[in-house]
Enzyme design. Structure first.
Site, PDB file in Angstrom:
ATOM      1  N   GLU A 197       6.866   4.253   8.168  1.00 33.92           N
ATOM      2  CA  GLU A 197       5.447   4.192   8.607  1.00 33.92           C
ATOM      3  C   GLU A 197       5.197   2.900   8.772  1.00 33.92           C
ATOM      4  OE1 GLU A 197       2.693   6.498   6.206  1.00 33.92           O
ATOM      5  OE2 GLU A 197       4.214   8.227   6.081  1.00 33.92           O
TER       6      GLU A 197
ATOM      7  N   TYR B 226      -4.715   5.548  -6.752  1.00 31.02           N
ATOM      8  CA  TYR B 226      -5.255   6.702  -7.419  1.00 31.02           C
ATOM      9  C   TYR B 226      -6.812   6.272  -7.926  1.00 31.02           C
ATOM     10  CZ  TYR B 226      -0.393   7.922  -8.061  1.00 31.02           C
ATOM     11  OH  TYR B 226       1.077   7.994  -7.709  1.00 31.02           O
TER      12      TYR B 226
END
Length: 231
Positions: free
Chosen positions: A215, A152
């Site tokens: 992933e 973030y």
């Protein structure tokens, strides 16, 4: 009403065929005006139609939503069951089957490729509703490469640099990430806390871990919060 006035005046005072023809055209325009107003009233009274397609992923159902032309929402079963969920079909909206819509079929194809362990080379048509700041964050989320993580704070720094300001709140970015309406396709699951914490995820933290592992990301060193509404 002005159209009706001119039409009536022409009928009374029309000296020739040309004015009668004008009156005919004006009457058609007036009828069309009344019809459109009636349809608008029916639409507003009946509510906005939204189209739904439930996609069965290996990790659970994903509810895809469209306005009829664009993909507008993608939510997991976990999100649908959350106590803070205010409802998937807001008051004034009606649902119908959207499985035949091209935009939802493209979204399903994207998810087929993704859950098959591959990287989709296209995006379904999206329409994202949010503030300017939220849409900025969502665009940056789309730039996070497959199989990688960001924080973030890094997203906040990117926005701060682009706006020429000294600092941007990572907490504000977290709020925008959490408001992402199209999960997985806009990969908010690739964002973690600066300390390596998984922090939160609207689809559920267990789901987030599964997506990251799909992933090829090693999640063993990532920290699971001890208390979270996303557990």
């Amino acid at each position: 009403m002005r159209i009706a006035y001119f039409a009536l005046r022409n009928v009374i005072f029309a000296p020739d065929i040309y004015l009668l023809f004008q009156t005919y055209i004006l009457c058609l325009a007036f009828i069309n005006f009344i019809y459109n107003k009636k349809e608008q009233f029916k639409t507003s009274k009946a509510g906005i139609m939204i189209y739904i397609f439930n996609y069965a992923s290996p990790f659970g159902n994903i509810r895809l939503t469209s306005d009829g032309e664009f993909l507008t929402n993608a939510r997991t079963e976990f999100w649908q069951g959350r106590a803070d969920n205010k409802g998937l079909c807001p008051k004034g909206e009606r649902e119908t089957d959207g499985s035949s819509l091209p935009c939802l079929q493209q979204a399903a194809k994207w998810l087929d490729i993704y859950f098959g362990g591959n990287i989709p080379d296209f995006l379904p048509p999206l329409k994202l509703y949010g503030s300017d700041f939220q849409r900025t964050v969502w665009r940056l989320l789309q730039d996070i490469p497959y199989g990688t993580l960001t924080t973030y704070g890094k997203i906040a720094d990117t926005i701060a640099r682009s706006r020429g300001c000294g600092k941007m709140s990572a907490q504000a970015v977290g709020g925008a990430v959490g408001a992402n309406p199209v999960g997985i396709i806009i990969p908010c699951h690739r964002v973690i806390g600066g300390s390596g914490s998984l922090t939160g995820y609207g689809g559920g933290l267990a789901y987030k871990v599964k997506l990251l592992e799909l992933e090829g990301i090693d999640c063993s060193k990532l920290k699971m919060p001890k208390q979270s509404r996303f557990l």
